[in-house]
Scaffold this active site. Sequence first.
Site, PDB file in Angstrom:
ATOM      1  N   HIS A 226      52.496 -10.682 -43.134  1.00  0.00           N
ATOM      2  CA  HIS A 226      52.786  -9.329 -43.030  1.00  0.00           C
ATOM      3  C   HIS A 226      52.252  -8.573 -41.843  1.00  0.00           C
ATOM      4  CE1 HIS A 226      53.731  -8.313 -47.625  1.00  0.00           C
ATOM      5  NE2 HIS A 226      54.594  -9.572 -47.037  1.00  0.00           N
ATOM      6  N   GLU A 228      50.077  -6.210 -41.375  1.00  0.00           N
ATOM      7  CA  GLU A 228      48.417  -5.953 -41.349  1.00  0.00           C
ATOM      8  C   GLU A 228      47.844  -7.151 -40.968  1.00  0.00           C
ATOM      9  OE1 GLU A 228      50.897  -5.190 -43.403  1.00  0.00           O
ATOM     10  OE2 GLU A 228      50.434  -3.517 -44.709  1.00  0.00           O
ATOM     11  N   CYS A 252      50.701  -3.909 -49.076  1.00  0.00           N
ATOM     12  CA  CYS A 252      50.581  -4.425 -50.466  1.00  0.00           C
ATOM     13  C   CYS A 252      49.376  -4.951 -50.804  1.00  0.00           C
ATOM     14  CB  CYS A 252      51.759  -5.704 -50.258  1.00  0.00           C
ATOM     15  SG  CYS A 252      50.984  -6.967 -49.570  1.00  0.00           S
ATOM     16  N   CYS A 255      47.648  -7.572 -48.678  1.00  0.00           N
ATOM     17  CA  CYS A 255      47.139  -6.842 -47.406  1.00  0.00           C
ATOM     18  C   CYS A 255      46.030  -6.046 -47.791  1.00  0.00           C
ATOM     19  CB  CYS A 255      48.219  -6.251 -46.680  1.00  0.00           C
ATOM     20  SG  CYS A 255      49.448  -7.289 -45.947  1.00  0.00           S
TER      21      CYS A 255
HETATM   22  N1  LIG Z   1      52.569  -3.607 -46.101  1.00  0.00           N
HETATM   23  C1  LIG Z   1      53.636  -4.346 -45.951  1.00  0.00           C
HETATM   24  C2  LIG Z   1      54.836  -4.561 -46.561  1.00  0.00           C
HETATM   25  C3  LIG Z   1      55.740  -5.399 -46.307  1.00  0.00           C
HETATM   26  N2  LIG Z   1      55.745  -6.452 -45.237  1.00  0.00           N
HETATM   27  C4  LIG Z   1      56.773  -7.029 -44.862  1.00  0.00           C
HETATM   28  C5  LIG Z   1      57.073  -8.279 -45.646  1.00  0.00           C
HETATM   29  C6  LIG Z   1      58.516  -8.453 -45.681  1.00  0.00           C
HETATM   30  O1  LIG Z   1      58.671  -9.039 -44.413  1.00  0.00           O
HETATM   31  C7  LIG Z   1      58.889  -7.024 -45.749  1.00  0.00           C
HETATM   32  C8  LIG Z   1      59.312  -6.430 -46.977  1.00  0.00           C
HETATM   33  O2  LIG Z   1      60.515  -6.968 -47.212  1.00  0.00           O
HETATM   34  P1  LIG Z   1      61.385  -6.417 -48.417  1.00  0.00           P
HETATM   35  O3  LIG Z   1      60.602  -6.813 -49.847  1.00  0.00           O
HETATM   36  O4  LIG Z   1      61.537  -4.681 -48.250  1.00  0.00           O
HETATM   37  O5  LIG Z   1      62.669  -6.897 -48.399  1.00  0.00           O
HETATM   38  O6  LIG Z   1      57.957  -6.263 -45.050  1.00  0.00           O
HETATM   39  C9  LIG Z   1      54.740  -5.960 -44.366  1.00  0.00           C
HETATM   40  O7  LIG Z   1      54.694  -6.667 -43.332  1.00  0.00           O
HETATM   41  N3  LIG Z   1      53.652  -5.137 -44.686  1.00  0.00           N
END
Ligand SMILES: Nc1ccn([C@H]2C[C@H](O)[C@@H](COP(=O)(O)O)O2)c(=O)n1
Length: 315
Positions: A226, A228, A252, A255
């Site tokens: 992610h 973060e 999330c 994170c």
């Molecule tokens: N705080 C966050 C939340 C999500 N991500 C990333 C992880 C995945 O690549 C994408 C989420 O995918 P989705 O479930 O919307 O298809 O975003 C992050 O980097 N930081």
Amino acid sequence: MIEQFKPPSIAPRLTSFPFCLLNTEHIYHSPLHHISSLSPFTHHSTNISSTNPNLHSPTLLIFCRLCSCLLPLLLLLRPTVAQFPQVPCWLMIPLAVIGNPGLDRSVLPENNHKPHSLLHLQRNQKSDVMASKNRESGKDTEPGPPPPMATTGSYKDEVYFMTVALLFAKKSPDPNTKVGACIVNQEGKIVGIGYNKMPNGCENADFPWKRGKYDDPTTKHQYVCHAELNAIVNKTSVDVKGCTIYVTLFPCNQCARILIQSGVRNLVYLSNKRKDRPDTNVSNKLLDTAGVTCRQFTAQGDVCALLKSIDPNAE
Ligand SMILES: Nc1ccn([C@H]2C[C@H](O)[C@@H](COP(=O)(O)O)O2)c(=O)n1
């Protein structure tokens, strides 16, 4: 039986002169504090030498007398000798005892010209070590103030930081959700940037990017790092304690734990559209309990236009 105590006749006299010399203020620049602990002329060894039969030998007596004449002479010669690059090595030993004439004092801190300067230096280094130990043990993770929010240029500083996060989100190879993060220290300087991507060495093309169940290994969720996490591991500072993170999507649960553990104290997010999802639903509770301040970034007018120019989907 009554017996009069007879003090040892030679040893105290032998040791008295060098002992006094080593304790005078005139030679406080020398590294004698250190050397004296090895010298046979210290308090410590005086006690030992008075019971040492070797000290009673006439050879040693002559040696000590010689030393007592030679040392003041060397003290006088010291500035002159320092002019010559080729100092004979036999002279180096007494010179080392008197002090190092070649030492460039300009490289030392100001107060290093004072007596016991080396001691001071060691104490400062010690407190640095203690401070870093405290940092490691998390003792000084008190909430830091948010970075100064100056308005230099066209926008408030936080607009620039969120814009940087949004700009880096564009680098993400994730076709669905691109996230960017920008970590700012208490001086208002950027110390880490990240976006969601596969781990280093894992080719983005070799791993799935499709959505699905979180425990399904044919989906991206088990693999992707992610934004973060990447911003923290990419940090350019020693640590991110007391920092503020600007992130385009609310963190999330995983994170949130990483941010808390790394000492980030403030969070500014752009969107929280996933806050009720199972992978994000306890972030708020964790961050709140740990004392991380969370605030949504609100954009109006030209700031809104700026964000939309970077990402048309930005809210
Ligand atoms: N705080 C966050 C939340 C999500 N991500 C990333 C992880 C995945 O690549 C994408 C989420 O995918 P989705 O479930 O919307 O298809 O975003 C992050 O980097 N930081």
